[in-house]
Scaffold this motif. Structure first.
Motif, PDB file in Angstrom:
ATOM      1  N   VAL A 239      86.618 -12.967  23.673  1.00 45.90           N
ATOM      2  CA  VAL A 239      86.229 -13.908  22.397  1.00 45.90           C
ATOM      3  C   VAL A 239      85.629 -13.068  21.412  1.00 45.90           C
ATOM      4  N   GLY A 240      86.081 -13.287  20.059  1.00 45.71           N
ATOM      5  CA  GLY A 240      85.185 -12.714  19.036  1.00 45.71           C
ATOM      6  C   GLY A 240      85.754 -13.769  17.849  1.00 45.71           C
ATOM      7  N   THR A 241      85.628 -12.619  16.720  1.00 49.10           N
ATOM      8  CA  THR A 241      86.005 -13.281  15.341  1.00 49.10           C
ATOM      9  C   THR A 241      87.021 -12.355  14.652  1.00 49.10           C
ATOM     10  N   PRO A 242      88.243 -12.639  14.378  1.00 46.00           N
ATOM     11  CA  PRO A 242      89.003 -11.705  13.523  1.00 46.00           C
ATOM     12  C   PRO A 242      88.254 -11.599  12.198  1.00 46.00           C
ATOM     13  N   THR A 243      88.455 -10.407  11.396  1.00 48.49           N
ATOM     14  CA  THR A 243      87.938 -10.045  10.288  1.00 48.49           C
ATOM     15  C   THR A 243      88.996  -9.552   9.201  1.00 48.49           C
ATOM     16  N   TYR A 244      89.151 -10.401   8.245  1.00 47.16           N
ATOM     17  CA  TYR A 244      90.234  -9.854   7.323  1.00 47.16           C
ATOM     18  C   TYR A 244      89.421  -8.837   6.096  1.00 47.16           C
ATOM     19  N   ALA A 245      90.153  -7.515   6.308  1.00 46.82           N
ATOM     20  CA  ALA A 245      89.489  -6.448   5.645  1.00 46.82           C
ATOM     21  C   ALA A 245      89.051  -6.674   4.125  1.00 46.82           C
ATOM     22  N   LYS A 246      89.833  -7.660   3.715  1.00 46.78           N
ATOM     23  CA  LYS A 246      89.601  -7.888   2.136  1.00 46.78           C
ATOM     24  C   LYS A 246      88.199  -8.346   1.916  1.00 46.78           C
ATOM     25  N   ASP A 247      87.749  -9.548   3.076  1.00 46.19           N
ATOM     26  CA  ASP A 247      86.415  -9.869   2.807  1.00 46.19           C
ATOM     27  C   ASP A 247      85.334  -9.053   3.134  1.00 46.19           C
ATOM     28  N   LEU A 248      85.691  -7.973   3.914  1.00 46.13           N
ATOM     29  CA  LEU A 248      84.677  -6.995   4.173  1.00 46.13           C
ATOM     30  C   LEU A 248      84.481  -6.251   2.947  1.00 46.13           C
ATOM     31  N   ALA A 249      85.735  -5.707   2.529  1.00 46.33           N
ATOM     32  CA  ALA A 249      85.791  -4.831   1.394  1.00 46.33           C
ATOM     33  C   ALA A 249      84.977  -5.569   0.186  1.00 46.33           C
ATOM     34  N   LEU A 250      85.124  -6.899  -0.120  1.00 43.18           N
ATOM     35  CA  LEU A 250      84.441  -7.639  -1.020  1.00 43.18           C
ATOM     36  C   LEU A 250      82.762  -7.323  -1.184  1.00 43.18           C
ATOM     37  N   THR A 251      82.418  -7.706   0.259  1.00 44.35           N
ATOM     38  CA  THR A 251      81.059  -7.614   0.528  1.00 44.35           C
ATOM     39  C   THR A 251      80.550  -6.312   0.291  1.00 44.35           C
ATOM     40  N   CYS A 252      81.111  -5.228   0.687  1.00 44.49           N
ATOM     41  CA  CYS A 252      80.698  -3.793   0.374  1.00 44.49           C
ATOM     42  C   CYS A 252      80.699  -3.663  -1.055  1.00 44.49           C
ATOM     43  N   LEU A 253      81.599  -3.960  -1.890  1.00 48.26           N
ATOM     44  CA  LEU A 253      81.337  -3.822  -3.328  1.00 48.26           C
ATOM     45  C   LEU A 253      80.206  -4.577  -3.901  1.00 48.26           C
ATOM     46  N   ARG A 254      80.235  -5.682  -3.543  1.00 47.79           N
ATOM     47  CA  ARG A 254      79.117  -6.739  -3.925  1.00 47.79           C
ATOM     48  C   ARG A 254      77.705  -6.225  -3.619  1.00 47.79           C
ATOM     49  N   VAL A 255      77.639  -5.556  -2.500  1.00 53.11           N
ATOM     50  CA  VAL A 255      76.276  -4.930  -2.141  1.00 53.11           C
ATOM     51  C   VAL A 255      75.797  -3.964  -2.904  1.00 53.11           C
ATOM     52  N   LEU A 256      76.917  -3.013  -3.525  1.00 55.27           N
ATOM     53  CA  LEU A 256      76.523  -1.856  -4.472  1.00 55.27           C
ATOM     54  C   LEU A 256      76.598  -2.306  -5.847  1.00 55.27           C
ATOM     55  N   SER A 257      77.153  -3.641  -6.103  1.00 55.96           N
ATOM     56  CA  SER A 257      77.260  -4.041  -7.716  1.00 55.96           C
ATOM     57  C   SER A 257      76.274  -5.021  -8.220  1.00 55.96           C
ATOM     58  N   ASN A 258      75.761  -6.042  -7.284  1.00 56.49           N
ATOM     59  CA  ASN A 258      75.318  -7.219  -7.903  1.00 56.49           C
ATOM     60  C   ASN A 258      73.725  -6.623  -8.100  1.00 56.49           C
ATOM     61  N   SER A 259      72.934  -7.557  -8.945  1.00 61.85           N
ATOM     62  CA  SER A 259      71.533  -7.090  -9.270  1.00 61.85           C
ATOM     63  C   SER A 259      70.669  -7.091  -7.934  1.00 61.85           C
ATOM     64  N   LYS A 260      71.101  -8.237  -7.050  1.00 61.60           N
ATOM     65  CA  LYS A 260      70.361  -8.408  -5.970  1.00 61.60           C
ATOM     66  C   LYS A 260      70.378  -7.224  -4.850  1.00 61.60           C
ATOM     67  N   GLY A 261      71.682  -6.799  -4.722  1.00 63.19           N
ATOM     68  CA  GLY A 261      71.807  -5.997  -3.922  1.00 63.19           C
ATOM     69  C   GLY A 261      71.193  -4.678  -4.269  1.00 63.19           C
ATOM     70  N   ASN A 262      71.039  -4.336  -5.758  1.00 60.67           N
ATOM     71  CA  ASN A 262      70.344  -3.083  -6.079  1.00 60.67           C
ATOM     72  C   ASN A 262      68.961  -3.145  -6.377  1.00 60.67           C
ATOM     73  N   LYS A 263      68.384  -4.351  -6.118  1.00 61.35           N
ATOM     74  CA  LYS A 263      66.820  -4.528  -6.049  1.00 61.35           C
ATOM     75  C   LYS A 263      66.214  -4.292  -4.660  1.00 61.35           C
ATOM     76  N   ILE A 264      67.012  -4.597  -3.760  1.00 60.72           N
ATOM     77  CA  ILE A 264      66.362  -4.570  -2.352  1.00 60.72           C
ATOM     78  C   ILE A 264      66.833  -3.048  -1.883  1.00 60.72           C
ATOM     79  N   SER A 265      66.014  -2.547  -1.114  1.00 58.36           N
ATOM     80  CA  SER A 265      66.008  -1.213  -0.482  1.00 58.36           C
ATOM     81  C   SER A 265      67.152  -1.414   0.707  1.00 58.36           C
ATOM     82  N   LEU A 266      68.053  -0.633   0.690  1.00 55.51           N
ATOM     83  CA  LEU A 266      69.027  -0.470   1.696  1.00 55.51           C
ATOM     84  C   LEU A 266      68.757   0.474   2.865  1.00 55.51           C
ATOM     85  N   LYS A 267      67.664   1.143   2.788  1.00 55.52           N
ATOM     86  CA  LYS A 267      67.303   2.073   3.629  1.00 55.52           C
ATOM     87  C   LYS A 267      67.251   1.439   5.240  1.00 55.52           C
TER      88      LYS A 267
END
Length: 290
Positions: free
Chosen positions: A181-209
């Motif tokens: 048992v698990g959860t299928p993941t559409y790669a497009k949804d993960l791709a969108l999240t990766c790009l948002r993490v790098l591009s949106n202001s909230k993602g840029n303001k917090i440290s990813l370290k």
């Protein structure tokens, strides 16, 4: 922002490429073998320096779970040593790294969705080497995060969805495991999240370290449920029957429970995650129109 996408011809890299035009503020550079080998540090360091790379989304991985049991040296080279090379290459640029990992770092013996703070216990070579890659990022001094995902599929590459569609058209009946048992993941949804993490202001303001996140689509399914949905939504006339793991032995053990808790990634980056069946419908429509 100059962003290198490694493993660019795979499922996730291909989905990121499709979304690139929606992120004008990101200069995405897509590379895969043989053009760029993350296991060759000198080659990687030179590329990062010459192209002024300040961020990397690492989609490169050895994902053949069963073959990894025999090809452990290759799996370790890609999933562990290659990731360490990325970390070392980014140290000079003070850049960001998003590294993709897997639910296989868990043994699957839990019965509530895994949180990022839960102890890991890989049960095979693939999970072991992916965990080593995680630690290369988490324990480093760079601004890097690890995103674990599960049951990834796409309209690109080879995956469970495409296999079920192909077999379903050739056979009248298929047996599919129901006790994993698990959860299928559409790669497009993960791709969108990766790009948002790098591009949106909230993602840029917090440290990813050193941060660790879980991402999959919403909901829960067995492989049997997943296969049934593929046949129904894809209008494939094939009878899917449930079977147990013991009836389908494989060289590598699989975790019986791989559901991930996504609260942290949703709270930190303000994202909404689609339900797995809705994303499956979108993917199947894309495959139909190809």
């Amino acid at each position: 922002m100059n962003i290198l996408v490694t493993g660019a011809n795979g499922q996730l890299g291909s989905e990121i490429r499709d979304l690139a035009d929606n992120f004008d503020n990101l200069n995405l550079i897509f590379k895969d073998l043989p053009d760029l080998d993350i296991c060759n540090f000198l080659e990687l360091e030179k590329f990062v320096d010459e192209n002024k790379i300040n961020s990397i989304i690492n989609c490169a991985a050895y994902t053949a779970v069963d073959k990894a049991e025999e090809d452990s040296a290759i799996a370790q080279k890609v999933n562990s040593e290659g990731v360490l090379n990325l970390v070392k290459a980014l140290k000079k640029t003070d850049g960001k790294l998003i590294h993709i990992s897997t639910d296989y770092v868990f043994n699957g013996e839990c019965f509530v969705p895994y949180k990022e703070t839960d102890p890991v216990s890989p049960i095979g070579v693939y999970g072991d080497t992916k965990r080593e890659g995680e630690l290369s990022v988490i324990d480093s001094d760079i601004d890097g995060i690890v995103i674990r995902t599960s049951w990834l599929y796409s309209s690109y590459g080879n995956n469970f969805v495409k296999t079920m569609l192909r077999l379903g058209k050739d056979r009248d009946e298929l047996g599919v495991i129901f006790d994993q048992v698990g959860t299928p993941t559409y790669a497009k949804d993960l791709a969108l999240t990766c790009l948002r993490v790098l591009s949106n202001s909230k993602g840029n303001k917090i440290s990813l370290k050193g941060k660790l996140y879980h991402f999959s689509n919403e909901g829960v399914a067995s492989w049997y449920d997943f296969a049934k949905a593929i046949m129904q939504i894809g209008n494939v006339n094939c009878n899917v029957k449930p079977i147990e793991t013991k009836d389908y032995p494989t060289p590598a053990k699989r975790p019986h429970f791989s559901v991930l808790n996504k609260s942290k990634v949703k709270n930190d980056f303000g994202i909404e995650i689609p339900y797995w069946k809705d994303s499956l419908e979108e993917c199947l429509l894309k495959l139909k129109n190809k």
